[in-house]
Structure formats: C-alpha cells, structure tokens
Design a protein around this motif. Structure first.
Motif, PDB file in Angstrom:
ATOM      1  N   LEU A   2       0.996  -1.301  -0.155  1.00  0.00           N
ATOM      2  CA  LEU A   2      -0.021   0.040  -0.067  1.00  0.00           C
ATOM      3  C   LEU A   2       0.867   1.261  -0.094  1.00  0.00           C
ATOM      4  O   LEU A   2       0.447   2.093  -0.745  1.00  0.00           O
ATOM      5  CB  LEU A   2      -1.248  -0.148   1.217  1.00  0.00           C
ATOM      6  CG  LEU A   2      -2.107  -1.137   1.058  1.00  0.00           C
ATOM      7  CD1 LEU A   2      -2.842  -1.200   2.548  1.00  0.00           C
ATOM      8  CD2 LEU A   2      -2.929  -0.871  -0.224  1.00  0.00           C
ATOM      9  N   CYS A   3       2.088   1.340   0.710  1.00  0.00           N
ATOM     10  CA  CYS A   3       2.916   2.367   0.719  1.00  0.00           C
ATOM     11  C   CYS A   3       3.474   2.566  -0.665  1.00  0.00           C
ATOM     12  O   CYS A   3       3.544   3.697  -1.161  1.00  0.00           O
ATOM     13  CB  CYS A   3       4.163   2.109   1.564  1.00  0.00           C
ATOM     14  SG  CYS A   3       3.879   2.264   3.236  1.00  0.00           S
ATOM     15  N   GLY A   4       3.802   1.661  -1.533  1.00  0.00           N
ATOM     16  CA  GLY A   4       4.198   1.804  -2.908  1.00  0.00           C
ATOM     17  C   GLY A   4       3.019   2.171  -3.750  1.00  0.00           C
ATOM     18  O   GLY A   4       3.280   3.163  -4.451  1.00  0.00           O
ATOM     19  N   ILE A   5       1.882   1.667  -3.561  1.00  0.00           N
ATOM     20  CA  ILE A   5       0.733   2.241  -4.532  1.00  0.00           C
ATOM     21  C   ILE A   5       0.675   3.725  -4.342  1.00  0.00           C
ATOM     22  O   ILE A   5       0.334   4.452  -5.201  1.00  0.00           O
ATOM     23  CB  ILE A   5      -0.445   1.315  -4.184  1.00  0.00           C
ATOM     24  CG1 ILE A   5      -0.517   0.018  -4.705  1.00  0.00           C
ATOM     25  CG2 ILE A   5      -1.908   2.125  -4.574  1.00  0.00           C
ATOM     26  CD1 ILE A   5      -1.556  -1.061  -4.266  1.00  0.00           C
ATOM     27  N   ALA A   6       0.623   4.048  -2.988  1.00  0.00           N
ATOM     28  CA  ALA A   6       0.290   5.480  -2.514  1.00  0.00           C
ATOM     29  C   ALA A   6       1.558   6.367  -3.095  1.00  0.00           C
ATOM     30  O   ALA A   6       1.313   7.443  -3.524  1.00  0.00           O
ATOM     31  CB  ALA A   6       0.293   5.659  -1.103  1.00  0.00           C
ATOM     32  N   GLY A   7       2.761   5.734  -3.050  1.00  0.00           N
ATOM     33  CA  GLY A   7       3.927   6.781  -3.600  1.00  0.00           C
ATOM     34  C   GLY A   7       3.802   6.732  -5.086  1.00  0.00           C
ATOM     35  O   GLY A   7       4.090   8.131  -5.425  1.00  0.00           O
TER      36      GLY A   7
ATOM     37  N   GLY B 226       5.183   9.520 -24.374  1.00  0.00           N
ATOM     38  CA  GLY B 226       5.611  10.744 -23.855  1.00  0.00           C
ATOM     39  C   GLY B 226       5.332  11.499 -22.713  1.00  0.00           C
ATOM     40  O   GLY B 226       5.448  12.437 -22.474  1.00  0.00           O
ATOM     41  N   GLY B 227       5.091  10.847 -21.661  1.00  0.00           N
ATOM     42  CA  GLY B 227       4.825  11.084 -20.360  1.00  0.00           C
ATOM     43  C   GLY B 227       5.088   9.977 -19.428  1.00  0.00           C
ATOM     44  O   GLY B 227       5.208   8.783 -19.764  1.00  0.00           O
ATOM     45  N   TRP B 228       4.836  10.430 -18.229  1.00  0.00           N
ATOM     46  CA  TRP B 228       5.037   9.435 -17.032  1.00  0.00           C
ATOM     47  C   TRP B 228       3.696   8.692 -16.484  1.00  0.00           C
ATOM     48  O   TRP B 228       3.649   8.013 -15.605  1.00  0.00           O
ATOM     49  CB  TRP B 228       5.706  10.030 -15.855  1.00  0.00           C
ATOM     50  CG  TRP B 228       7.166  10.060 -16.227  1.00  0.00           C
ATOM     51  CD1 TRP B 228       7.793  11.417 -16.320  1.00  0.00           C
ATOM     52  CD2 TRP B 228       8.134   9.078 -16.446  1.00  0.00           C
ATOM     53  NE1 TRP B 228       9.108  11.185 -16.647  1.00  0.00           N
ATOM     54  CE2 TRP B 228       9.334   9.623 -16.697  1.00  0.00           C
ATOM     55  CE3 TRP B 228       8.107   7.579 -16.344  1.00  0.00           C
ATOM     56  CZ2 TRP B 228      10.440   9.178 -16.874  1.00  0.00           C
ATOM     57  CZ3 TRP B 228       9.276   7.189 -16.433  1.00  0.00           C
ATOM     58  CH2 TRP B 228      10.332   7.884 -16.744  1.00  0.00           C
ATOM     59  N   THR B 229       2.473   9.077 -16.960  1.00  0.00           N
ATOM     60  CA  THR B 229       1.045   8.580 -16.572  1.00  0.00           C
ATOM     61  C   THR B 229       1.115   7.300 -16.783  1.00  0.00           C
ATOM     62  O   THR B 229       0.753   6.341 -15.573  1.00  0.00           O
ATOM     63  CB  THR B 229       0.066   9.350 -17.354  1.00  0.00           C
ATOM     64  OG1 THR B 229       0.134  10.757 -17.192  1.00  0.00           O
ATOM     65  CG2 THR B 229      -1.488   8.967 -16.886  1.00  0.00           C
ATOM     66  N   VAL B 230       1.262   6.694 -17.960  1.00  0.00           N
ATOM     67  CA  VAL B 230       0.839   5.241 -18.133  1.00  0.00           C
ATOM     68  C   VAL B 230       2.303   4.388 -17.280  1.00  0.00           C
ATOM     69  O   VAL B 230       1.961   3.577 -16.628  1.00  0.00           O
ATOM     70  CB  VAL B 230       1.059   4.888 -19.662  1.00  0.00           C
ATOM     71  CG1 VAL B 230       1.174   3.376 -19.911  1.00  0.00           C
ATOM     72  CG2 VAL B 230       0.055   5.489 -20.337  1.00  0.00           C
ATOM     73  N   PRO B 231       3.365   4.806 -17.372  1.00  0.00           N
ATOM     74  CA  PRO B 231       4.502   4.084 -16.683  1.00  0.00           C
ATOM     75  C   PRO B 231       4.325   4.043 -15.125  1.00  0.00           C
ATOM     76  O   PRO B 231       4.326   3.234 -14.397  1.00  0.00           O
ATOM     77  CB  PRO B 231       5.850   4.912 -16.876  1.00  0.00           C
ATOM     78  CG  PRO B 231       5.489   5.387 -18.298  1.00  0.00           C
ATOM     79  CD  PRO B 231       4.156   5.969 -17.983  1.00  0.00           C
ATOM     80  N   LEU B 232       3.810   5.208 -14.501  1.00  0.00           N
ATOM     81  CA  LEU B 232       3.613   5.277 -13.025  1.00  0.00           C
ATOM     82  C   LEU B 232       2.414   4.322 -12.718  1.00  0.00           C
ATOM     83  O   LEU B 232       2.399   3.681 -11.666  1.00  0.00           O
ATOM     84  CB  LEU B 232       3.455   6.590 -12.723  1.00  0.00           C
ATOM     85  CG  LEU B 232       4.916   7.499 -12.496  1.00  0.00           C
ATOM     86  CD1 LEU B 232       4.467   8.905 -12.410  1.00  0.00           C
ATOM     87  CD2 LEU B 232       5.561   6.825 -11.284  1.00  0.00           C
ATOM     88  N   ALA B 233       1.369   4.509 -13.491  1.00  0.00           N
ATOM     89  CA  ALA B 233       0.198   3.550 -13.316  1.00  0.00           C
ATOM     90  C   ALA B 233       0.428   2.115 -13.271  1.00  0.00           C
ATOM     91  O   ALA B 233      -0.130   1.513 -12.640  1.00  0.00           O
ATOM     92  CB  ALA B 233      -0.959   4.236 -14.233  1.00  0.00           C
TER      93      ALA B 233
ATOM     94  N   LEU C 268       3.555   0.684 -12.580  1.00  0.00           N
ATOM     95  CA  LEU C 268       4.014   0.545 -11.331  1.00  0.00           C
ATOM     96  C   LEU C 268       3.295   0.335 -10.168  1.00  0.00           C
ATOM     97  O   LEU C 268       3.326  -0.569  -9.370  1.00  0.00           O
ATOM     98  CB  LEU C 268       5.056   1.243 -11.234  1.00  0.00           C
ATOM     99  CG  LEU C 268       6.546   1.464 -12.005  1.00  0.00           C
ATOM    100  CD1 LEU C 268       7.350   2.824 -11.922  1.00  0.00           C
ATOM    101  CD2 LEU C 268       7.253   0.170 -11.805  1.00  0.00           C
ATOM    102  N   ALA C 269       2.255   1.172 -10.169  1.00  0.00           N
ATOM    103  CA  ALA C 269       1.168   1.110  -9.181  1.00  0.00           C
ATOM    104  C   ALA C 269       0.310  -0.120  -9.407  1.00  0.00           C
ATOM    105  O   ALA C 269       0.241  -0.809  -8.220  1.00  0.00           O
ATOM    106  CB  ALA C 269       0.231   2.358  -9.100  1.00  0.00           C
ATOM    107  N   LEU C 270      -0.142  -0.670 -10.515  1.00  0.00           N
ATOM    108  CA  LEU C 270      -0.794  -1.606 -10.493  1.00  0.00           C
ATOM    109  C   LEU C 270      -0.117  -2.936 -10.257  1.00  0.00           C
ATOM    110  O   LEU C 270      -0.599  -4.124  -9.877  1.00  0.00           O
ATOM    111  CB  LEU C 270      -1.309  -1.618 -12.000  1.00  0.00           C
ATOM    112  CG  LEU C 270      -2.671  -0.591 -12.145  1.00  0.00           C
ATOM    113  CD1 LEU C 270      -2.887  -0.733 -13.735  1.00  0.00           C
ATOM    114  CD2 LEU C 270      -3.967  -0.934 -11.451  1.00  0.00           C
ATOM    115  N   LEU C 271       1.217  -2.896 -10.636  1.00  0.00           N
ATOM    116  CA  LEU C 271       2.260  -3.993 -10.369  1.00  0.00           C
ATOM    117  C   LEU C 271       2.360  -4.324  -8.890  1.00  0.00           C
ATOM    118  O   LEU C 271       2.660  -5.672  -8.667  1.00  0.00           O
ATOM    119  CB  LEU C 271       3.585  -3.479 -10.950  1.00  0.00           C
ATOM    120  CG  LEU C 271       4.663  -4.807 -11.329  1.00  0.00           C
ATOM    121  CD1 LEU C 271       3.845  -5.781 -12.397  1.00  0.00           C
ATOM    122  CD2 LEU C 271       5.852  -4.302 -11.636  1.00  0.00           C
ATOM    123  N   LEU C 272       1.834  -3.387  -8.105  1.00  0.00           N
ATOM    124  CA  LEU C 272       1.995  -3.743  -6.523  1.00  0.00           C
ATOM    125  C   LEU C 272       0.731  -4.848  -6.197  1.00  0.00           C
ATOM    126  O   LEU C 272       0.745  -5.286  -5.287  1.00  0.00           O
ATOM    127  CB  LEU C 272       1.898  -2.641  -5.935  1.00  0.00           C
ATOM    128  CG  LEU C 272       3.325  -1.952  -5.997  1.00  0.00           C
ATOM    129  CD1 LEU C 272       3.585  -0.510  -5.679  1.00  0.00           C
ATOM    130  CD2 LEU C 272       4.302  -2.573  -4.818  1.00  0.00           C
TER     131      LEU C 272
END
Length: 418
Positions: free
Chosen positions: A305-310, A383-390, A392-396
């Motif tokens: 949950l810490c990772g998802i929040a981060g 061209g941005g971080w929206t998909v990569p960060l989403a 990473l959050a989903l991977l948790l």
C-alpha cells in the motif's frame, strides 16, 4: 508427526542444526562482522559505476548500447550464477563459497578498473557479479545455519549493511575519484579493496571454523526436495521478482520523473538518496518484527500500500509533495528485506533455505530484468509518465497477492514431499 505408516522415502527435515554449527561466542562475533562486510560489498559493483559511467564510456570507447546493457546485466547475472550456489555449497560449504564470492568481487572490480577494452571490462564485471550472485543466495543460508534462533536480527543487520553499501557507493564514488586526482579508474577500483578486506575476513572465518566440505544429512535431503511442487516457493519467487522490478524501475527512473515534474536535477538526486536512506533503518527493524510472527502477511500488505500511494502521488502530484512520495516509495522497497526474512523462515533447515534461496532469487531476478526497459519503453511511446507510473502502481497488486501466499506460516519441506 512421523508414523510407521509413512513411506520410506519421507524425509525428516525438522532436525536441529548440527552441533558443529554452534560456534563459540568469539567465532560467532567474527561471523557477524563477516556477514556485515559481505553485505556492504553486494551492490557497489553496480552502484559505483553509474556516477562515473560517462568517463568510463569516453575512455573505453563504449557505445551507448553497451552502456545500456550494463543496466540489465546485474539482474541477469544474479539469476544465472545464483543457480550454481546450492551445488557449490553442498560440495565445499557455504562459508567457503561466500569467501570465494568475495574474492571474485575483489578481482573483478579491481581488474576491470585498469583494462582498456570494453569486452574485458564487461567480462570482469560479470566475474564480480558472479561473486555477488552466490553471496546473495548463500548469506541467508549462513544466517539460518549459524544463527537459527536469531534469523530476524541477523537478516535485519545484513539488509541494513546492504542498503548502506548501496547508497555509499552511489554517493561517494565521485568525491573519491576527485580526491584521487580525478582518475575514475582509481575511484572505481577502490571499492575492490573493500571486497578484498571482506574476502580476508571470510577466509579467516573458514579457517577457524574448519567447515567440512561434506554435506550434512539435512543438506542432502534438501537437495532431493522437488521444490517445484511447493506453492510457497513459487509465491516467494514471484514476490521477489515483482518487488525487484519496482525497486530497479524506481532507482533507475525516479530522478527523471521528478525532473520532468519541474524538480531541479540536484534536488531529484537528493530525493533518490532519500529513497535509499529510508530503507536503511527500516531494513534493520522490519526483519526483527517479521521474524517474531509466524505470518508476515500484514507486512506484505502495508508495504504494498505504501508503494501504491507513492507511485500514485508521483502520478498526480510529483512536484507538490516530493519528499512524501520518495519516502513512501522507499518504504515499499523494504519488501526486499522482508523477502529475505521469509526465505529464512519458510524452510526448516539450512539445506532447505539453500535450495529455496537459489530458486526464489534466481527466478525473481530473471523476472525483474525487463522491468526498467518496459518502463522506459512506455515513457518513450506515450511521451509522459502517466502510463509508466500507473503500471508501477498496478504491479503492486499482484505483488501483494503473491505475498499473501508467501507470508503464510508454512514450510517448503511439507509441500514438496506431498
């Protein structure tokens, strides 16, 4: 409970450590120091290179493609060479193998610093990483074998020292290079001296303990365990791989994420250092807490949950509260010492830990190899971080799910012989 009706092939794996494994206090203290020294050397091979990579590329005529390959080589080497650790440990003993691993790190780091060939540089880096790989697998085994009643505190000490070595090499290599006349070869090679000192400590420990090369009955039994039948072993391997994917992706891309959000280059580097700094005390405390419980699922959930929040915070407001998101991501990366703790707790014997550690770490590191590459590809294509960060959050989410299975108070020996 064992009964007369059990098949003749049923293995007794709940035997206590052999009397020879119980050492006098002085030797025990020496082994504690040796474990810390080894842990300090498990990441400088990698993290000392990044800060001086531009100088290395210029001097060696290294292409950008080869330099990029260096980011994927560590996890691949950990996976490939880690597989050999159990067989080596059964033949000559885990202490002897770790001593050899420290020697390989010292040789590889020192020698690669004075070569003029890109190919030789890569080869010697692989030699050093081979030493890291076998030590990765066998240090939890040494802890289980020689500190069976103190697995949590020892894993905590080991994890904290590993975090210190990781961050120290990243932070100190450039100042060290400057102090040595600006020569990257001296700045990079100096870390080999730290590995050489650790190798000496392990050789002294090996000599004083006179560890026999013949395997114990428990180790031979564990070698015959059909570990692929154990759901706990598979869950641990997947948990290890998923947490490694998140960690490598965060360490590789976090500064860029912050810079694209308007944070200065200097501040983004400090924020990455915060991520690593958070894990130092947490890496010591968490294994102690986790080892006191038979069930570690609560820690799996909290860290996930810490990772998802981060990552969610970075997605929507990276520049608004950057210290908060860095701290949460740093806490989520404490899944690594949690995974090491569970490796020591999910098998009854040192031999079982040997096989479980090799399986989970080798497969786990192999799973993590594509992670940073995928994140970079998603960033480039969108061209941005929206998909990569989403992502990473989903991977948790699967990390939490497999962690819930890995965190159950079970032993691989019970599952493997069914």
């Amino acid at each position: 409970m064992s009964t007369a009706a059990e098949p003749a092939t049923t293995l007794r794996t709940d035997v206590p450590p052999a009397p020879a494994a119980r050492a006098p206090k002085a030797l025990g203290a020496l082994l504690v120091v040796a474990v810390v020294a080894a842990a300090l050397n498990l990441r400088p091979v990698v993290t000392s290179l990044g800060p001086v990579l531009d100088s290395v590329r210029t001097d060696l005529g290294m292409s950008a493609a080869v330099a990029g390959l260096l980011t994927a080589v560590p996890a691949l080497c950990f996976a490939v060479f880690g597989i050999a650790a159990p067989a080596l440990a059964r033949r000559i003993g885990p202490i002897a193998v770790v001593a050899a691993g420290m020697g390989a790190i010292a040789l590889g780091v020192l020698a690669r610093s004075f070569t003029g060939s890109t190919a030789v540089f890569l080869l010697l880096t692989a030699v050093a990483l081979a030493g890291v790989a076998v030590a990765n697998v066998l240090l939890p085994v040494v802890i289980k074998r020689y500190f069976p009643q103190r697995v949590g505190p020892m894993i905590g000490l080991y994890s904290m020292a590993l975090s210190v070595g990781t961050s120290a090499a990243a932070a100190a290599t450039v100042p060290l290079t400057g102090a040595l006349g600006g020569n990257w070869r001296l700045g990079l090679g100096a870390w080999g001296l730290l590995a050489a000192a650790a190798a000496v400590l392990w050789l002294v420990t090996l000599f004083l303990r006179r560890e026999r090369s013949s395997a114990t009955a428990a180790a031979r039994a564990a070698a015959r365990l059909p570990i692929l039948r154990s759901r706990t072993a598979w869950a641990l391997a997947l948990f290890f791989g998923l947490q490694s994917t998140s960690a490598y992706a965060a360490m590789g891309w976090l500064p860029k994420i912050y810079q694209d959000a308007g944070v200065s280059a200097g501040a983004s580097g400090v924020l990455l250092a915060e991520v690593m700094a958070v894990s130092v005390p947490a890496s010591f405390v968490l294994p102690n807490l986790a080892a006191r419980r038979g069930d570690q699922r609560i820690f799996v959930v909290v860290l996930g949950l810490c990772g998802i929040a981060g990552f969610t915070g970075l997605l929507f407001a990276a520049g608004t509260a950057p210290w908060l998101w860095a701290g949460l991501v740093g806490l989520s990366m404490c899944a690594f010492p949690l995974a090491l703790t569970m490796l020591g707790l999910r098998a009854r014997t040192p031999g079982g830990v040997t096989q479980l550690s090799a399986f989970a770490q080798s497969l786990g590191y192999l799973i993590s190899v594509p992670g940073p590459i995928v994140i970079g590809g998603l960033y480039q294509s969108t061209g941005g971080w929206t998909v990569p960060l989403a992502f990473l959050a989903l991977l948790l989410v699967p990390q939490i799910l497999v962690g819930l299975r890995a965190g159950l108070a079970r032993h691989i020996e019970d599952e493997a012989v069914r």
